[in-house]
Design a protein around this motif. Structure first.
Motif, mmCIF file in Angstrom:
data_model
loop_
_atom_site.group_PDB
_atom_site.id
_atom_site.type_symbol
_atom_site.label_atom_id
_atom_site.label_comp_id
_atom_site.label_asym_id
_atom_site.label_seq_id
_atom_site.Cartn_x
_atom_site.Cartn_y
_atom_site.Cartn_z
ATOM 1 N N GLU A 68 20.190 16.844 10.623
ATOM 2 C CA GLU A 68 19.621 15.704 9.922
ATOM 3 C C GLU A 68 18.131 15.582 10.261
ATOM 4 N N SER A 91 19.466 14.042 5.055
ATOM 5 C CA SER A 91 20.312 13.108 5.797
ATOM 6 C C SER A 91 21.776 13.481 5.625
ATOM 7 N N TYR A 92 22.613 12.772 6.371
ATOM 8 C CA TYR A 92 24.049 13.039 6.301
ATOM 9 C C TYR A 92 24.617 12.740 4.918
ATOM 10 N N GLU A 93 23.920 11.895 4.151
ATOM 11 C CA GLU A 93 24.399 11.573 2.808
ATOM 12 C C GLU A 93 24.263 12.760 1.858
ATOM 13 N N HIS A 94 23.445 13.751 2.202
ATOM 14 C CA HIS A 94 23.282 14.934 1.359
ATOM 15 C C HIS A 94 24.366 15.974 1.616
#
Length: 432
Positions: free
Chosen positions: A159, A202-205
């Motif tokens: 990240e 980020s972790y959302e990706h």
């Protein structure tokens, strides 16, 4: 370096037109090489300049650069729609804008792999100029693939890194083709470029990505996984069962966290005021036969190889068992109640007088007295009675004879000899 090589690098052809008020006639190609995916669409960019006092009379696109006469048909595009190549009918979209000569080619075929040139004609001498360098179009037939480029040398993506995804084929990268990007099978991100960039990923990706030509989204590339590793996040504690926690029951606390790689271990802590101490490990802990001493604030800490994250503390209040409380209170009140009842009974007995046994004895006594006085009769002669009466008048005394006899066996002597004095007679005086 020669003039021709310099012009090739710039991607433009310049033609100076002396005598035309010092103006220039220029055709510029921003790119010299374009790769397009078969079945897709591609934009071939082009601009031109001409003197302000001149008028453009004709615009043409051709792919026959080897002919000595560039005006020889067929043409890809002609402003007067003359001598058009039927192989491109309905597939060329030219934008009629001043000083723009770009066109869009749709439904690209393998036979479209050629070099394309633009010619402009004005109303002054020399009347036209051709962009000699042209644009070379390569058509890719192979399947699409997605490649990942990161700032790290290894394959690990953390990240905060910068990551670029590129949609390409084995032969070339179709950077002029319009694409649609997919994440986990759904169209995503508002871009038509063949590259997808994440600055500070980020972790959302995290997810599975694929690409396809915008004009043919049914043919997608194989998915690749963008595996973004990160420390635990969104750590929280849940309590089961929820609601009031009663002394003597059991309670389970569960720690949840989002992490990649997954959480390796969990540590539990209990706080009570300023004191903090470790209270166990594991994703869940169960407190059996809970007591008020277990009350406090509980939180967990999730760990993986990249770091740790703490949850927010949750309160765990323990209330006393109501049944035990009632039994304790009742047990302490029983002796008091017994003493009070005994005291009340004693008070009532004193107020109500003799008992039933005394009442029965009183009734028997009255009955015997009635029997006694029922046997009172006169005795002796009339003369005696008169003398006795005269004797006691002075003293206001009255005498009566009372004869006590048993009903069951009356005396025969009294009947046969009334003159005889009965020893059972009791004399009493009545003072009036």
């Amino acid at each position: 370096m020669g003039v021709e090589e310099t012009l090739r690098l710039l991607g433009a052809t310049l033609l100076l037109l002396p005598g035309v008020l010092g103006g220039t006639l220029v055709v510029t190609y921003p790119v010299s090489q374009i790769c397009a995916l078969r079945g897709s669409s591609v934009l071939i960019p082009c601009t031109y300049e001409y003197p302000d006092n001149a008028t453009v009379t004709e615009r043409k696109w051709t792919n026959l650069p080897n002919n000595s006469n560039y005006d020889q048909p067929p043409f890809i595009y002609h402003s007067r729609e003359e001598h058009l190549d039927t192989n491109y009918t309905g597939r060329v979209q030219y934008t009629e804008q001043d000083r723009s000569c770009s066109f869009k080619l749709t439904g690209i075929r393998s036979s479209d792999s050629r070099k394309y040139y633009f010619r402009i004609t004005i109303d002054r001498k020399p009347k036209s100029v051709l962009g000699l360098n042209g644009v070379n179009l390569s058509v890719a037939d192979g399947p699409l693939t997605v490649k990942v480029k990161t700032t790290r040398h290894n394959s690990v993506i953390l990240e905060g890194d910068n990551v670029t995804l590129t949609c390409s084929t084995q032969s070339c990268s179709p950077n002029q083709t319009e694409f649609t990007w997919f994440k986990d099978g759904r169209p995503t991100y508002n871009t038509t470029s063949n590259t997808l960039s994440f600055n500070n990923v980020s972790y959302e990706h995290f997810g599975n990505y694929s690409c396809a030509a915008k004009d043919n989204t049914s043919v997608q590339s194989p998915q690749i996984t963008l595996n973004v590793e990160y420390t635990p996040k969104n750590t929280s504690v849940s309590v089961s069962p929820s609601g009031e926690i009663v002394e003597g029951s059991s309670v389970t606390l569960t720690c949840s966290s989002n992490a990649n790689p997954p959480v390796q271990n969990y540590t539990w802590f209990k706080t009570n005021g300023a004191a903090v101490w470790e209270n166990g490990s594991g994703q869940s802990i169960t407190i059996t036969n809970i007591s008020p001493g277990d009350s406090g604030q509980y939180y967990c800490e999730a760990h993986n190889k990249h770091g740790a994250h703490n949850s927010t503390a949750v309160p765990l209040p323990v209330t006393g068992n109501i049944t035990r409380l009632l039994l304790a209170v009742f047990g302490s009140l029983v002796p008091v109640i017994v003493v009070a009842v005994v005291f009340i009974i004693c008070i009532k007995r004193r107020k109500t007088g003799p008992s039933r046994e005394d009442d029965s004895r009183h009734i028997v006594s009255e009955a015997a007295t009635e029997d006694l006085y029922s046997n009172v009769r006169k005795t002796g002669s009339p003369g005696r009675e008169q003398s006795q009466s005269a004797a006691v008048q002075g003293n206001d005394l009255n005498y009566a004879t009372v004869n006590f006899q048993h009903k069951s066996a009356p005396s025969n002597d009294a009947a046969t000899n009334p003159e005889t004095e009965d020893p059972s007679v009791i004399y009493s005086s009545v003072k009036t």
